[in-house]
Design a protein around this motif. Structure first.
Motif, mmCIF file in Angstrom:
data_model
loop_
_atom_site.group_PDB
_atom_site.id
_atom_site.type_symbol
_atom_site.label_atom_id
_atom_site.label_comp_id
_atom_site.label_asym_id
_atom_site.label_seq_id
_atom_site.Cartn_x
_atom_site.Cartn_y
_atom_site.Cartn_z
ATOM 1 N N ASP A 47 0.836 -1.210 0.000
ATOM 2 C CA ASP A 47 0.000 0.000 0.000
ATOM 3 C C ASP A 47 0.869 1.256 0.000
ATOM 4 N N ARG A 48 1.899 1.256 0.802
ATOM 5 C CA ARG A 48 2.784 2.426 0.876
ATOM 6 C C ARG A 48 3.561 2.617 -0.422
ATOM 7 N N ILE A 49 4.021 1.516 -1.003
ATOM 8 C CA ILE A 49 4.737 1.602 -2.279
ATOM 9 C C ILE A 49 3.813 2.172 -3.344
ATOM 10 N N ALA A 50 2.565 1.725 -3.351
ATOM 11 C CA ALA A 50 1.600 2.177 -4.357
ATOM 12 C C ALA A 50 1.353 3.683 -4.271
ATOM 13 N N LEU A 51 1.502 4.271 -3.088
ATOM 14 C CA LEU A 51 1.321 5.713 -2.934
ATOM 15 C C LEU A 51 2.388 6.511 -3.683
ATOM 16 N N ASP A 52 3.553 5.888 -3.885
ATOM 17 C CA ASP A 52 4.679 6.571 -4.531
ATOM 18 C C ASP A 52 4.778 6.295 -6.026
ATOM 19 N N CYS A 53 3.824 5.564 -6.582
ATOM 20 C CA CYS A 53 3.926 5.230 -8.001
ATOM 21 C C CYS A 53 2.544 5.145 -8.634
ATOM 22 N N LEU A 54 2.516 4.819 -9.903
ATOM 23 C CA LEU A 54 1.264 4.750 -10.645
ATOM 24 C C LEU A 54 0.634 3.360 -10.634
ATOM 25 N N GLU A 55 1.314 2.392 -10.058
ATOM 26 C CA GLU A 55 0.818 1.012 -10.038
ATOM 27 C C GLU A 55 -0.171 0.808 -8.889
ATOM 28 N N CYS A 56 -1.119 -0.109 -9.085
ATOM 29 C CA CYS A 56 -2.073 -0.431 -8.024
ATOM 30 C C CYS A 56 -1.442 -1.439 -7.060
ATOM 31 N N VAL A 57 -2.045 -1.601 -5.912
ATOM 32 C CA VAL A 57 -1.517 -2.484 -4.879
ATOM 33 C C VAL A 57 -1.403 -3.912 -5.394
ATOM 34 N N ARG A 58 -2.377 -4.369 -6.141
ATOM 35 C CA ARG A 58 -2.351 -5.735 -6.687
ATOM 36 C C ARG A 58 -1.133 -5.946 -7.590
ATOM 37 N N THR A 59 -0.843 -4.960 -8.416
ATOM 38 C CA THR A 59 0.326 -5.038 -9.294
ATOM 39 C C THR A 59 1.612 -5.035 -8.482
ATOM 40 N N ILE A 60 1.682 -4.187 -7.471
ATOM 41 C CA ILE A 60 2.859 -4.130 -6.601
ATOM 42 C C ILE A 60 3.087 -5.490 -5.949
ATOM 43 N N LYS A 61 2.031 -6.106 -5.441
ATOM 44 C CA LYS A 61 2.161 -7.415 -4.797
ATOM 45 C C LYS A 61 2.661 -8.463 -5.785
ATOM 46 N N SER A 62 2.199 -8.389 -7.004
ATOM 47 C CA SER A 62 2.647 -9.321 -8.038
ATOM 48 C C SER A 62 4.137 -9.131 -8.329
ATOM 49 N N ILE A 63 4.564 -7.889 -8.411
ATOM 50 C CA ILE A 63 5.978 -7.601 -8.676
ATOM 51 C C ILE A 63 6.837 -8.024 -7.485
ATOM 52 N N LEU A 64 6.350 -7.807 -6.269
ATOM 53 C CA LEU A 64 7.075 -8.251 -5.082
ATOM 54 C C LEU A 64 7.239 -9.766 -5.092
ATOM 55 N N GLN A 65 6.196 -10.475 -5.527
ATOM 56 C CA GLN A 65 6.284 -11.932 -5.625
ATOM 57 C C GLN A 65 7.331 -12.348 -6.655
#
Length: 90
Positions: A47-65
């Motif tokens: 959620d915090r990462i998503a605040l700093d970029c244009l990606e949604c939380v779901r996308t961030i979680k996928s990239i983290l995986q």
């Protein structure tokens, strides 16, 4: 409280190996570099990462995986149930 663990160097040093690896997506390379820029103890969350970029939380979680699958992000569960995240530079 989830925290990112890494050595603070005062500048961002990113290994060329993950950045030049054709098996890692450009999004994962960018998120890897972003996470390397954060200080030790930074409050880690998608959620915090998503605040700093244009990606949604779901996308961030996928990239983290993807980073975890590649061995660049390590999750370690503590005895109290919290998780520490470690950014590796292979």
């Amino acid at each position: 409280m989830v925290k990112l663990k890494q050595k603070d160097t005062g500048f961002t040093m990113v290994s060329n190996k993950p950045l030049c690896n054709k098996d890692l997506s450009l999004s994962a390379k960018g998120l890897y570099a972003y996470l390397r820029s954060k200080p030790d103890g930074w409050q880690f969350s998608a959620d915090r990462i998503a605040l700093d970029c244009l990606e949604c939380v779901r996308t961030i979680k996928s990239i983290l995986q993807e980073l975890e699958d590649f061995g660049l992000l390590i999750r370690k569960r503590k005895s109290d149930g919290r998780i520490d995240y470690f950014i590796q530079h292979k």
